[in-house]
Write a protein that holds these residues in place. Sequence first.
Motif, PDB file in Angstrom:
ATOM      1  N   ALA A   1       0.522  -1.113  -0.488  1.00  0.00           N
ATOM      2  CA  ALA A   1      -0.012   0.000   0.298  1.00  0.00           C
ATOM      3  C   ALA A   1       0.181   1.164  -0.018  1.00  0.00           C
ATOM      4  N   GLU A   2       1.557   0.884   0.781  1.00  0.00           N
ATOM      5  CA  GLU A   2       2.628   2.268   0.046  1.00  0.00           C
ATOM      6  C   GLU A   2       3.694   3.094  -0.257  1.00  0.00           C
ATOM      7  N   LEU A   3       4.273   1.657  -1.398  1.00  0.00           N
ATOM      8  CA  LEU A   3       4.688   1.470  -1.983  1.00  0.00           C
ATOM      9  C   LEU A   3       3.552   2.335  -3.028  1.00  0.00           C
TER      10      LEU A   3
ATOM     11  N   GLU B   1       1.085   4.602  -3.077  1.00  0.00           N
ATOM     12  CA  GLU B   1       0.647   5.652  -2.916  1.00  0.00           C
ATOM     13  C   GLU B   1       2.369   6.102  -3.378  1.00  0.00           C
ATOM     14  N   GLU B   2       3.123   5.710  -2.659  1.00  0.00           N
ATOM     15  CA  GLU B   2       4.868   6.494  -2.529  1.00  0.00           C
ATOM     16  C   GLU B   2       4.393   6.773  -4.798  1.00  0.00           C
ATOM     17  N   LYS B   3       4.298   5.452  -5.459  1.00  0.00           N
ATOM     18  CA  LYS B   3       4.214   5.733  -6.873  1.00  0.00           C
ATOM     19  C   LYS B   3       3.469   6.277  -7.488  1.00  0.00           C
ATOM     20  N   ALA B   4       2.208   6.753  -6.976  1.00  0.00           N
ATOM     21  CA  ALA B   4       1.229   8.355  -7.324  1.00  0.00           C
ATOM     22  C   ALA B   4       1.648   9.311  -6.540  1.00  0.00           C
ATOM     23  N   ASN B   5       2.271   9.610  -6.045  1.00  0.00           N
ATOM     24  CA  ASN B   5       2.503  10.860  -5.714  1.00  0.00           C
ATOM     25  C   ASN B   5       4.004  10.858  -6.927  1.00  0.00           C
ATOM     26  N   LEU B   6       5.116  10.103  -6.938  1.00  0.00           N
ATOM     27  CA  LEU B   6       6.127  10.003  -7.306  1.00  0.00           C
ATOM     28  C   LEU B   6       6.175  10.541  -9.047  1.00  0.00           C
ATOM     29  N   ILE B   7       4.417   9.954  -9.390  1.00  0.00           N
ATOM     30  CA  ILE B   7       4.065  10.467 -11.180  1.00  0.00           C
ATOM     31  C   ILE B   7       3.649  11.930 -10.826  1.00  0.00           C
TER      32      ILE B   7
ATOM     33  N   THR C   1      10.657   9.652   2.944  1.00  0.00           N
ATOM     34  CA  THR C   1       9.837   8.664   3.745  1.00  0.00           C
ATOM     35  C   THR C   1       9.011   7.280   3.242  1.00  0.00           C
ATOM     36  N   LEU C   2       9.861   6.415   2.262  1.00  0.00           N
ATOM     37  CA  LEU C   2       9.158   5.725   1.339  1.00  0.00           C
ATOM     38  C   LEU C   2       9.697   4.344   2.988  1.00  0.00           C
ATOM     39  N   LEU C   3       8.032   3.936   3.134  1.00  0.00           N
ATOM     40  CA  LEU C   3       7.855   2.705   3.839  1.00  0.00           C
ATOM     41  C   LEU C   3       8.361   3.445   4.801  1.00  0.00           C
ATOM     42  N   ARG C   4       8.066   4.364   5.387  1.00  0.00           N
ATOM     43  CA  ARG C   4       7.916   4.696   6.768  1.00  0.00           C
ATOM     44  C   ARG C   4       7.190   3.856   8.003  1.00  0.00           C
ATOM     45  N   HIS C   5       6.278   3.585   7.658  1.00  0.00           N
ATOM     46  CA  HIS C   5       5.878   3.410   8.185  1.00  0.00           C
ATOM     47  C   HIS C   5       5.826   1.828   8.257  1.00  0.00           C
ATOM     48  N   THR C   6       5.747   1.303   7.698  1.00  0.00           N
ATOM     49  CA  THR C   6       6.257  -0.503   7.264  1.00  0.00           C
ATOM     50  C   THR C   6       8.055  -0.889   8.568  1.00  0.00           C
ATOM     51  N   ARG C   7       8.114   0.792   8.079  1.00  0.00           N
ATOM     52  CA  ARG C   7       9.826  -0.003   9.077  1.00  0.00           C
ATOM     53  C   ARG C   7       9.669   0.890  10.476  1.00  0.00           C
ATOM     54  N   LYS C   8       8.874   1.382  10.747  1.00  0.00           N
ATOM     55  CA  LYS C   8       8.050   1.712  12.471  1.00  0.00           C
ATOM     56  C   LYS C   8       7.358  -0.018  13.043  1.00  0.00           C
ATOM     57  N   GLU C   9       6.646  -0.342  11.736  1.00  0.00           N
ATOM     58  CA  GLU C   9       6.076  -0.912  12.150  1.00  0.00           C
ATOM     59  C   GLU C   9       7.017  -2.855  12.561  1.00  0.00           C
ATOM     60  N   LEU C  10       7.815  -3.268  12.083  1.00  0.00           N
ATOM     61  CA  LEU C  10       9.146  -3.684  12.251  1.00  0.00           C
ATOM     62  C   LEU C  10       9.713  -3.509  12.685  1.00  0.00           C
ATOM     63  N   GLU C  11      10.260  -2.150  13.433  1.00  0.00           N
ATOM     64  CA  GLU C  11      10.704  -2.181  14.333  1.00  0.00           C
ATOM     65  C   GLU C  11      10.033  -2.464  15.810  1.00  0.00           C
TER      66      GLU C  11
END
Length: 131
Positions: A38-40, A42-48, A111-121
Amino acid sequence: MAESQQNQGPGKGVINIGQRIVTTLVGMVETRVRLAVAELEEEKANLIQLLIMVGLTMLFTAFGLMSLMVLIIWAVDAQYRLMAIGITTAVLFALALILGLWTLHKTRQSTLLRHTRKELETDRALLEEER
């Protein structure tokens, strides 16, 4: 009758606990992967969107600057035109350098995958806490 003995044997509790652990781990991994996807997206849409906006901005800025340079050069007396071209070029190069450095600074604040990294931590901390 043999099946009822296997279901009620002494290892039933251990097997059930193992199954619950595996089910929980699979659920955690699935959740993290879905979050990453989901984050990827969202980031793809933002980047485009950002690339389209930057492209249009650069196009309009280039035409505006060319028009402004022509206007400045025509407005200056003939004897000062070469100096006006030099000053305009220096200012444009300085602005390009400043904006380039600013862009580099902004791209390093990823901020790429910020929430995923937070959850993994959080998961890692919980797992280390249980040991």
